[in-house]
Design an enzyme around this catalytic site. Structure first.
Site, PDB file in Angstrom:
ATOM      1  CE  LYS A  92      29.748  81.155  45.345  1.00  0.00           C
ATOM      2  NZ  LYS A  92      30.906  80.795  46.469  1.00  0.00           N
ATOM      3  CB  SER A 132      28.875  82.853  49.237  1.00  0.00           C
ATOM      4  OG  SER A 132      30.103  82.318  48.914  1.00  0.00           O
ATOM      5  CB  SER A 135      31.626  79.889  50.467  1.00  0.00           C
ATOM      6  OG  SER A 135      31.272  81.418  51.108  1.00  0.00           O
TER       7      SER A 135
HETATM    8  N1  GLN Z   1      31.469  84.045  54.820  1.00  0.00           N
HETATM    9  C1  GLN Z   1      32.590  84.408  54.258  1.00  0.00           C
HETATM   10  C2  GLN Z   1      32.564  85.781  53.745  1.00  0.00           C
HETATM   11  O1  GLN Z   1      31.687  86.245  53.558  1.00  0.00           O
HETATM   12  C3  GLN Z   1      33.082  83.035  53.346  1.00  0.00           C
HETATM   13  C4  GLN Z   1      32.898  83.681  52.041  1.00  0.00           C
HETATM   14  C5  GLN Z   1      33.150  82.491  51.022  1.00  0.00           C
HETATM   15  O2  GLN Z   1      33.736  81.435  51.576  1.00  0.00           O
HETATM   16  N2  GLN Z   1      33.343  82.882  49.996  1.00  0.00           N
HETATM   17  O3  GLN Z   1      33.586  86.235  53.522  1.00  0.00           O
END
Ligand code: GLN
Length: 465
Positions: free
Chosen positions: A80, A155, A179
């Site tokens: 990532k 994400s 995510s």
């Molecule tokens: N959907 C969550 C957010 O936008 C999770 C993000 C993540 O785990 N990086 O904060």
């Protein structure tokens, strides 16, 4: 495309690499060819490491010379783009850091390289890891290789899609509120959110430092377990890591018969019938195989999303103060996308209200309550099962309100708040609008009980073969 025969391949692949039946160079070249062929279709890889052939050739020499070969010998990784790697673009899929190159290797990167892994490059994600579908990247959305036209989840959209698309053996992502598990579920791969403090965050561009964890994606449980053995453990660079023994997660736990719990409060929240069907079928399969399954109660769980967002807004706001246009990249307020700015300005307001503890402190109280409830639940059961997401992956481009997008995290944020480990394992395929859609099941275990979690995941993987 998705290759089922390849599913439990990491163990045998390492054997082939170590015996020389497959050279590291050939492993790299096969992935590079796949990336070359399909990256324009999926938009996964953002930056490629141009030294990979040389690295692979050097690894091949080690084998020929009879030197000791690492645990991840010759395996190819994609990361990532919020994890620091020397000389690769750590853009966080943002315009803010579009031209920012890593000046050091994150702890997890040092660890995998020390065990013979090859970093092929950096992949797409939601901008600064904020999101649920990979659509908020400044460099365009990523396609879901398992279900074209649907979001791959987020994400960590790129890492999940990279494994599903056969672009690498293992990918690393980050999970703050789901995510890793959300895209793993949508892309039909395994994804791990380690316990908080289990993997060093040194070298990670944080979203929310009290919740973030780095974790692996792979096609099989073995690959993720092996990667976790390598990246877990104490680091002087991250004060939240623990000097706690890292077990061999790939070891079989002979005779281990986990007792599973199902969260009572979640049952009413599973409103999507297709997801409910997959979840219930998995529970039935486990019961028929002789596993005990009981109800557990996490009373405050419906407050998880409401507690999660004030924490993320506040910590993200604070963490992004370094993107002032002088130290790193461009000024984030001038270059950030819609969701990034929503969190920065929201976080600023919340931080101002904090002198009387209006939001952040209250959210931390809920976090503690949820953690306590999980602790109690794990006195009675080894693992807790839950769905990963409340909905199937939406169609790319489909509009969603901010609150609806935040609600997608309902089943995943509780474990981040509690600091426990959790994972998504492929559980079934459903039909939606004539398309095959993957659905994962979530397995959660108590803090630092990754060994139990991997054992339970293997049981599920074997039952689903
Ligand atoms: N959907 C969550 C957010 O936008 C999770 C993000 C993540 O785990 N990086 O904060």
């Amino acid at each position: 495309m998705f290759n089922m025969e390849n599913k439990s391949c990491i163990k045998s692949k390492i054997e082939r690499l170590k015996s020389g039946e497959l050279t590291c160079e050939d492993n790299v070249k096969t992935f590079l060819a796949e990336i070359e062929k399909n990256n324009s279709k999926y938009n996964i890889v953002l930056d490629k490491n141009d030294k990979v052939i040389e690295i692979a050739q050097n690894l091949d020499k080690l084998r020929v010379n009879g030197d000791k070969l690492g645990k991840l010998y010759g395996l190819c990784f994609l990361l990532k783009s919020n994890i620091s790697v020397i000389d690769l673009k750590i853009s966080c899929a943002s315009k803010t850091l579009e031209n920012y190159n890593g000046s050091f290797n994150a702890d997890c990167v040092k660890d995998i390289i020390a065990e013979g892994a090859i970093v092929l490059g950096m992949v797409n994600n939601d901008e600064f890891a904020n999101g649920i579908g990979g659509e908020s990247s400044a460099f365009g959305h990523t396609e879901n290789p398992f279900s074209m036209g649907r979001v791959p989840g987020g994400s960590s959209s790129g890492p999940a899609a990279a494994v599903a698309a056969d672009f690498c053996d293992i990918a690393l992502g980050t999970d703050t509120g789901g995510s890793i598990r959300n895209p793993a579920s949508h892309c039909n791969v395994v994804g791990i959110k380690p316990s908080y403090g289990r993997v060093s965050r040194y070298g990670l561009v944080d979203l929310s430092m009290s919740l973030d964890q780095i974790g692996p994606f792979s096609k099989d449980v073995y690959g993720s377990a092996l990667c976790m053995e390598v990246i877990s453990g104490y680091s002087a660079g991250d004060a939240t890591t623990f000097d706690k023994k890292v077990l061999a997660y790939t070891d079989k736990k002979e005779g281990f018969k986990p007792k599973f719990g199902i969260i009572k409060e979640f049952v009413d929240m599973i409103t999507n019938e297709k997801i409910a069907t997959v979840f219930n079928a998995q529970v039935e399969k486990l019961k028929s195989a002789g596993y005990e399954i009981v109800d557990v109660s996490i009373d405050k769980i419906s407050l998880a999303v409401q507690a999660y967002y004030p924490i993320v807004f506040t910590e993200f706001y604070s963490g992004t103060r370094k993107f002032d246009g002088v130290k790193y990249g461009e000024l984030i307020e001038s270059t950030g996308g819609e969701e990034v700015l929503r969190r920065i300005y929201g976080g600023e307001i919340i931080s101002k209200s904090e002198f009387d503890g209006a939001y952040y402190k209250k959210a931390l109280k809920v976090k503690d309550m949820i953690a306590d409830e999980f602790e109690k639940a794990f006195k009675d059961v080894d693992c807790i099962l839950a769905p990963v997401t409340p909905a199937l992956p939406h169609k790319i481009g489909e509009k969603m309100s901010t609150l609806d997008a935040y609600a997608v995290d309902a089943f995943t944020t509780p474990s981040n708040l509690a600091g426990i480990c959790a994972a998504s394992v492929p559980a079934g395929i459903v039909q939606d609008d004539g398309k095959d859609i993957a659905v994962g099941i979530q397995v959660m275990c108590d803090k630092f009980c990754e060994d139990k979690m991997f054992a339970a995941m293997s049981i599920i993987e074997t039952l689903n073969k």
